[in-house]
Write an enzyme that holds these catalytic residues in place. Structure first.
Site, PDB file in Angstrom:
ATOM      1  N   CYS A 121       0.796  -1.234   0.000  1.00 29.20           N
ATOM      2  CA  CYS A 121       0.000   0.000   0.000  1.00 29.20           C
ATOM      3  C   CYS A 121       0.830   1.287   0.000  1.00 29.20           C
ATOM      4  O   CYS A 121       0.807   2.033  -0.977  1.00 29.20           O
ATOM      5  CB  CYS A 121      -0.936  -0.003   1.201  1.00 29.20           C
ATOM      6  SG  CYS A 121      -2.127  -1.351   1.127  1.00 29.20           S
TER       7      CYS A 121
HETATM    8  N1  NAD Z   1      -2.389  -6.111   1.776  1.00 31.67           N
HETATM    9  C1  NAD Z   1      -2.938  -5.122   2.428  1.00 31.67           C
HETATM   10  O1  NAD Z   1      -2.627  -4.876   3.592  1.00 31.67           O
HETATM   11  C2  NAD Z   1      -4.001  -4.230   1.792  1.00 31.67           C
HETATM   12  C3  NAD Z   1      -4.701  -3.327   2.605  1.00 31.67           C
HETATM   13  C4  NAD Z   1      -5.669  -2.522   2.047  1.00 31.67           C
HETATM   14  C5  NAD Z   1      -5.895  -2.587   0.677  1.00 31.67           C
HETATM   15  N2  NAD Z   1      -5.206  -3.454  -0.115  1.00 31.67           N
HETATM   16  C6  NAD Z   1      -5.520  -3.475  -1.529  1.00 31.67           C
HETATM   17  O2  NAD Z   1      -6.266  -4.648  -1.818  1.00 31.67           O
HETATM   18  C7  NAD Z   1      -5.918  -5.160  -3.119  1.00 31.67           C
HETATM   19  C8  NAD Z   1      -5.447  -6.594  -2.996  1.00 31.67           C
HETATM   20  O3  NAD Z   1      -4.259  -6.633  -2.214  1.00 31.67           O
HETATM   21  P1  NAD Z   1      -3.706  -7.948  -1.541  1.00 31.67           P
HETATM   22  O4  NAD Z   1      -2.640  -7.524  -0.587  1.00 31.67           O
HETATM   23  O5  NAD Z   1      -4.817  -8.809  -1.051  1.00 31.67           O
HETATM   24  O6  NAD Z   1      -3.031  -8.657  -2.815  1.00 31.67           O
HETATM   25  P2  NAD Z   1      -2.485 -10.171  -2.897  1.00 31.67           P
HETATM   26  O7  NAD Z   1      -1.400 -10.149  -3.915  1.00 31.67           O
HETATM   27  O8  NAD Z   1      -2.200 -10.682  -1.525  1.00 31.67           O
HETATM   28  O9  NAD Z   1      -3.727 -10.998  -3.460  1.00 31.67           O
HETATM   29  C9  NAD Z   1      -4.302 -10.749  -4.691  1.00 31.67           C
HETATM   30  C10 NAD Z   1      -4.757 -12.059  -5.295  1.00 31.67           C
HETATM   31  O10 NAD Z   1      -5.382 -11.778  -6.553  1.00 31.67           O
HETATM   32  C11 NAD Z   1      -5.076 -12.822  -7.452  1.00 31.67           C
HETATM   33  N3  NAD Z   1      -5.294 -12.361  -8.820  1.00 31.67           N
HETATM   34  C12 NAD Z   1      -4.504 -11.552  -9.581  1.00 31.67           C
HETATM   35  N4  NAD Z   1      -5.097 -11.342 -10.772  1.00 31.67           N
HETATM   36  C13 NAD Z   1      -6.267 -12.015 -10.756  1.00 31.67           C
HETATM   37  C14 NAD Z   1      -7.321 -12.181 -11.702  1.00 31.67           C
HETATM   38  N5  NAD Z   1      -7.278 -11.572 -12.887  1.00 31.67           N
HETATM   39  N6  NAD Z   1      -8.353 -12.962 -11.360  1.00 31.67           N
HETATM   40  C15 NAD Z   1      -8.400 -13.580 -10.152  1.00 31.67           C
HETATM   41  N7  NAD Z   1      -7.452 -13.452  -9.236  1.00 31.67           N
HETATM   42  C16 NAD Z   1      -6.388 -12.683  -9.529  1.00 31.67           C
HETATM   43  C17 NAD Z   1      -3.645 -13.162  -7.117  1.00 31.67           C
HETATM   44  O11 NAD Z   1      -3.313 -14.478  -7.571  1.00 31.67           O
HETATM   45  C18 NAD Z   1      -3.628 -13.047  -5.595  1.00 31.67           C
HETATM   46  O12 NAD Z   1      -3.922 -14.272  -4.980  1.00 31.67           O
HETATM   47  C19 NAD Z   1      -4.878  -4.193  -3.662  1.00 31.67           C
HETATM   48  O13 NAD Z   1      -5.522  -3.208  -4.435  1.00 31.67           O
HETATM   49  C20 NAD Z   1      -4.310  -3.560  -2.414  1.00 31.67           C
HETATM   50  O14 NAD Z   1      -3.778  -2.280  -2.690  1.00 31.67           O
HETATM   51  C21 NAD Z   1      -4.254  -4.292   0.425  1.00 31.67           C
END
Ligand code: NAD
Length: 415
Positions: free
Chosen positions: A257
């Site tokens: 983030c």
């Molecule tokens: N990690 C955090 O602490 C956090 C906090 C708030 C917001 N976010 C936001 O949430 C979103 C997700 O982050 P995250 O940390 O969970 O990411 P992550 O990488 O942990 O998980 C994302 C998942 O999406 C899958 N993926 C990618 N492309 C795909 C597709 N086309 N179809 C289906 N699945 C697909 C990946 O394989 C992965 O398992 C981002 O926008 C991030 O900025 C993350």
């Protein structure tokens, strides 16, 4: 309810488990087959969700790679990554791919909520047209909303249930449906007037942190020159009961983030002829911190008449924050790379990260990593770090996290 969750990562898995625990069923779609198979076996890759908790809900949680399964859901939440391209611009590839795939199975009457962090305007201008490729009209045939995720991995005092959830709908009906859905898993839901307002809310929250961390990092660099202990100053300032909020200096920002999200906003702002100088400056100051840390290690070794080249440097904690294994944008990686380039020999200890394949390193036991090291560097403090033993065993300790605050050991150098 039957809820679909697209993207089973740090955001998607806890969300899926929360809906299951509230008695609903979840179809979880992810593009990564190995991840889907592991989740279906009850193996969680997210520290906040231990395997036992995942297994409890498996009867109601169906992980799959098939988007077609989502046609049976009442609502679909998208939580795929929103990274940056190599030249630091928004990489909308995963969002486009997931929305395009979802459009092929979208049903009349469904609700789609985007949770991935993105710039203000994305949901209305980009997500809606992609979903309308289905032939259905957003706002009338199906509902659309944006609701930012506020999860803080490793945090236990605030959970999904106790953290208020902001929701902005494309229409008042879209908003009401999304609010009703989140009430199942959140005690407080905060409706805002548009998806754009909800998108910008998330960016404001993260940029607020980035700017304040940059400020205290700048103060830390200044304290280094002035010979003032920045930790003592931060502790003292934090005694003010109003008008001050504690932020700590450190080796730089990591995770998905803070190092990434501000670029989504500054990129979008350029379209409106607005220069977000403050936001970009914060990013620059924070990005400089690993370089400053390496300079500080170099100076500390020099005091011990040692060059970086040939020195054995033990790095303690490599993930980007305490208590989790996430290595994304971790400052330790930059520090290790810079020290390796200067000829340092690196070993590391991190119970959460068994190997660093890009450096061909594996985590060594705490005692071993201290044996024969010339300097031990605290980059991330995981629970249980034995600071006293560290100060006793290592000939020189450089602490970038204030883990040794208060100590006056002769072999200690602190940020
Ligand atoms: N990690 C955090 O602490 C956090 C906090 C708030 C917001 N976010 C936001 O949430 C979103 C997700 O982050 P995250 O940390 O969970 O990411 P992550 O990488 O942990 O998980 C994302 C998942 O999406 C899958 N993926 C990618 N492309 C795909 C597709 N086309 N179809 C289906 N699945 C697909 C990946 O394989 C992965 O398992 C981002 O926008 C991030 O900025 C993350």
């Amino acid at each position: 309810m039957k809820i679909g969750v697209v993207g089973l990562g740090y955001v998607g898995v806890p969300l899926a488990v929360a809906f299951c625990e509230a008695g609903h069923s979840v179809i979880g779609v992810d593009a990564d087959r190995a991840r889907v198979d592991a989740l279906a076996r009850g193996e969680s890759h997210v520290e906040d969700i231990p395997d036992a908790r995942l297994r409890e809900v498996l009867p109601r949680f169906q992980p799959t790679v098939r988007y077609a399964e989502l046609s049976r859901a009442e609502a679909v939440i998208i939580a795929v990554p929103t990274p940056l391209t190599p030249n630091r611009e928004p990489d909308l590839g995963p969002l486009t791919a997931s929305a395009t795939a979802l459009a092929t199975v979208l049903q009349r009457g469904q609700l789609v909520v985007l949770e991935s962090t993105t710039y203000p305007g994305y949901t209305r201008e980009r997500l809606v047209p992609l979903l309308e490729e289905s032939g259905l009209a957003a706002g009338s045939d199906f509902n659309v909303a944006f609701s930012p995720e506020r999860v803080d991995p490793g945090r236990t005092d605030y959970t999904l249930r106790t953290t208020p959830k902001v929701v902005g709908g494309l229409t008042p009906e879209c908003r009401e449906r999304a609010v009703a859905m989140y009430r199942a898993v959140c005690d407080e839901v905060v409706p805002v007037s548009t998806p754009d307002a909800a998108e910008l809310t998330k960016l404001l929250e993260n940029i607020f942190r980035s700017v304040n961390i940059a400020l205290v990092n700048e103060i830390a660099i200044m304290c280094d020159r002035m010979g003032i202990d920045v930790w003592e100053v931060v502790d003292a300032a934090s005694t003010k009961p109003y008008g001050f909020m504690r932020f700590e200096p450190g080796p730089g920002m990591g995770g998905h983030c803070l190092p990434v999200d501000p670029f989504y906003l500054s990129w979008r702002a350029r379209e409106f002829d607005v220069q977000t100088e403050f936001i970009e400056l914060a990013g620059e100051v924070n990005a400089r911190m690993p370089h400053f840390c390496v300079e500080k290690i170099t100076r500390a070794l020099n005091e011990h008449t040692k060059p970086v080249r040939g020195s054995r440097i033990a790095v303690l904690g490599v993930s980007y924050k305490s208590g989790i294994s996430d290595l994304r944008e971790a400052p330790a990686l930059k520090i290790i790379r810079l020290l390796t380039e200067q000829g340092g020999t690196i070993a590391y200890h991190d119970d959460f990260v068994p190997e660093l394949s890009e450096f061909g390193l594996t985590s060594e036991p705490f005692d071993d990593v201290l044996d024969h090291c010339d300097v031990a560097v605290i980059v991330t403090v995981h629970p249980g770090l034995d600071v006293d033993k560290l100060l006793e065993r290592a000939p020189l300790v450089v602490d970038f996290r204030g883990a040794t605050a208060g100590s006056t050991a002769a072999n200690l150098v602190r940020l």
